[in-house]
Enzyme design. Structure first.
Site, PDB file in Angstrom:
ATOM      1  N   HIS A  18       0.784  -1.397  -0.083  1.00  0.00           N
ATOM      2  CA  HIS A  18       0.157  -0.191  -0.007  1.00  0.00           C
ATOM      3  C   HIS A  18       0.811   1.376  -0.045  1.00  0.00           C
ATOM      4  O   HIS A  18       0.737   2.380  -0.849  1.00  0.00           O
ATOM      5  CB  HIS A  18      -0.890  -0.109   1.211  1.00  0.00           C
ATOM      6  CG  HIS A  18      -1.751  -1.331   1.472  1.00  0.00           C
ATOM      7  ND1 HIS A  18      -3.048  -1.378   0.474  1.00  0.00           N
ATOM      8  CD2 HIS A  18      -1.898  -2.091   1.951  1.00  0.00           C
ATOM      9  CE1 HIS A  18      -3.442  -2.398   0.901  1.00  0.00           C
ATOM     10  NE2 HIS A  18      -2.759  -3.097   1.724  1.00  0.00           N
ATOM     11  N   ASP A 117      -6.672   4.755   0.575  1.00  0.00           N
ATOM     12  CA  ASP A 117      -6.559   3.407  -0.295  1.00  0.00           C
ATOM     13  C   ASP A 117      -7.687   2.561   0.277  1.00  0.00           C
ATOM     14  O   ASP A 117      -8.659   2.969   1.144  1.00  0.00           O
ATOM     15  CB  ASP A 117      -5.198   2.704   0.067  1.00  0.00           C
ATOM     16  CG  ASP A 117      -4.823   2.460   1.406  1.00  0.00           C
ATOM     17  OD1 ASP A 117      -5.937   2.302   2.184  1.00  0.00           O
ATOM     18  OD2 ASP A 117      -3.760   2.027   1.746  1.00  0.00           O
TER      19      ASP A 117
END
Length: 489
Positions: A18, A117
């Site tokens: 991420h 995200d």
């Protein structure tokens, strides 16, 4: 009078999968569009952030680019020790919300947009509270995004057919997801993880847009379905912007001694003759599987660089949030005599290696990978074909995409992701197929075409460049609205 620049706040979940693409997205906002960017990293690995930014020293002291590590949170009272990685990340992100809110509320003037995200959807409420545009960033591919967007539209019958009858999950306009490739949340609709997954999926429809780490030429069919209001476009309420590939650049990263040792070794090897073996920053294998992999590499008689991590006991993802923990030495879990027998053709590296630099080296001709999307993109942008060995998350979908749609990889027995051993003979065959057989030459040709299409997409006027420009224009319009509102008040 000082001209106010658009200011984007990016929120990254724990884990390199991420963090890296979020950092790369932030860098692109700054370099291509002169934005001010603040990245909030919900991670205790501040050193990892700085190590990655060493690749791009122009951002280390850039007053437009700032990385803030949110305080570490104690989740021991909220999460069982045997909880899934996804559950642990969700709780960590939830516990980080007060610190994030406090930091954003102190920003003057107020940021223009928030980009979160997959695990940061709870933070989108702050964007509404502070009058910011809000976007989601999917660090994976469009097919994975399609499965997420369509999930809330599945009725009880559709879920039963997929999870219990093991029928493919049909997604309008897209390739169906086979049961063997499905995402873990779909396996049990009664599991709290599935409910949390659905909440994140439904949050997408409230975003001003969804950025995804792919590009038009890589997934034209799926991206077209998002725009077709008769297909997936009728479900996807927010516009989808393919802005990839966002991949780690080749540069002077990591410990200099290790970097020199690996690359100096590769300098002595013929072009495209070495297989690079790595299961990512958090992927691990069982002790028995590591022995089979070692024997497979040895039997293949091909050159290799293998990043070795200590074996795991149960969950292949159990080391995902413990990146950087040291090991007692590879001698403890490799076959007896393996290192001495293969020292002429192989190099074994404990724990970490400069992956982008290795994949960018001309001597590397193949990548045995877990098919995490970060690693996949790093392989494609360097023109390196792959051997797919998925472990968890959406990696099985990625492996199918790479082998059956894009044609740049071969794949091991799909049952390996469910714990079945991949035997040494199969490993030997896959390695030789990529390095010396005709099929490998065809894959290498296709992956180099994909590399060229990626470069074209990112160049000025390319599809991904234009997609990000569209988001930038929306943010600039939003900034004018904030300025007008502040003057009116």
């Amino acid at each position: 009078m000082k001209i106010q620049k658009p200011h984007a706040v990016l929120v990254a979940s724990p884990g390199m999968g991420h963090l890296i693409p979020v950092l790369e997205l932030g860098k692109r906002f700054v370099s291509q569009h002169d934005f001010q960017v603040t990245v909030f990293a919900a991670s205790t690995e501040a050193s990892t952030v700085q190590s990655h930014l060493q690749n791009s020293p122009e951002y280390t002291n850039n007053n437009l680019f700032k990385v803030v590590s949110l305080p570490s949170v104690d989740t021991s009272a909220s999460v069982d020790t045997d909880a899934t990685v996804a559950t642990k990340i969700i709780v960590m992100m939830h516990e980080s919300l007060p610190a994030l809110r406090s930091a954003i509320s102190a920003m003057k003037p107020r940021p223009t947009a928030m980009i979160v995200d997959l695990f940061g959807t709870e933070a989108m409420a702050m964007a509404d509270e502070f009058g910011m545009l809000k976007y989601m960033f999917i660090a994976s591919n469009a097919w994975f995004l399609a499965a997420m967007i369509y999930a809330p539209a599945l009725d009880e019958k559709g879920l039963d057919e997929h999870a219990n009858q093991k029928l493919p999950m049909k997604i309008p306009g897209c390739t169906a997801v086979r049961f063997d490739d499905t995402l873990e949340p779909f396996l049990n609709a009664n599991d709290p993880m599935f409910q949390g997954f659905l909440l994140a999926c439904m949050a997408m429809s409230t975003a001003d847009g969804i950025l995804v780490n792919t590009w038009e030429d890589l997934e034209p069919k799926t991206l077209a379905a998002f725009r077709d209001t008769k297909l997936l476009g009728r479900v996807a309420k927010a516009p989808v912007y393919p802005i990839g590939p966002l991949a780690r650049p080749v540069g002077p990263v990591g410990p200099p001694v290790l970097r020199s040792h690996v690359l100096d070794w590769l300098d002595t090897k013929p072009t495209e003759s070495v297989i690079y073996v790595s299961f990512g920053s958090g992927g691990s294998l069982s002790a028995k599987q590591m022995i089979e992999l070692a024997w497979g590499l040895e039997l293949s008689q091909q050159r290799f660089v293998w990043v070795v991590r200590p074996p795991i006991e149960n969950d292949v993802s159990e080391s995902y949030l413990t990146v950087g923990k040291d090991s007692n030495g590879v001698h403890d879990y490799l076959p007896e005599g393996f290192l001495s027998r293969t020292h002429c053709i192989g190099l074994v590296i404990p724990m970490w290696a400069p992956q982008a630099e290795i994949l960018g080296h001309p001597s590397v001709g193949g990548f045995l990978s877990h098919c995490g999307w970060n690693s996949t993109l790093e392989s494609i942008v360097n023109g390196v074909p792959m051997i797919g060995w998925p472990l968890f998350a959406e990696q099985k979908m990625n492996a199918t995409l790479l082998t059956e749609e894009i044609g740049v990889a071969v794949r091991c027995n799909p049952a390996a992701a469910d714990g079945m051993l991949v035997g040494r003979e199969e490993i030997k065959t896959m390695v030789r197929r990529v390095t010396v057989e005709k099929q490998g030459h065809a894959m290498r040709s296709r992956v180099k075409e994909a590399k060229c299409s990626a470069e074209k997409a990112l160049s000025r006027g390319g599809s991904s460049y234009n997609s990000l420009t569209h988001v930038v224009e929306e943010c600039e319009t939003g900034l004018q609205g904030l300025i007008a509102k502040s003057h009116g008040s």
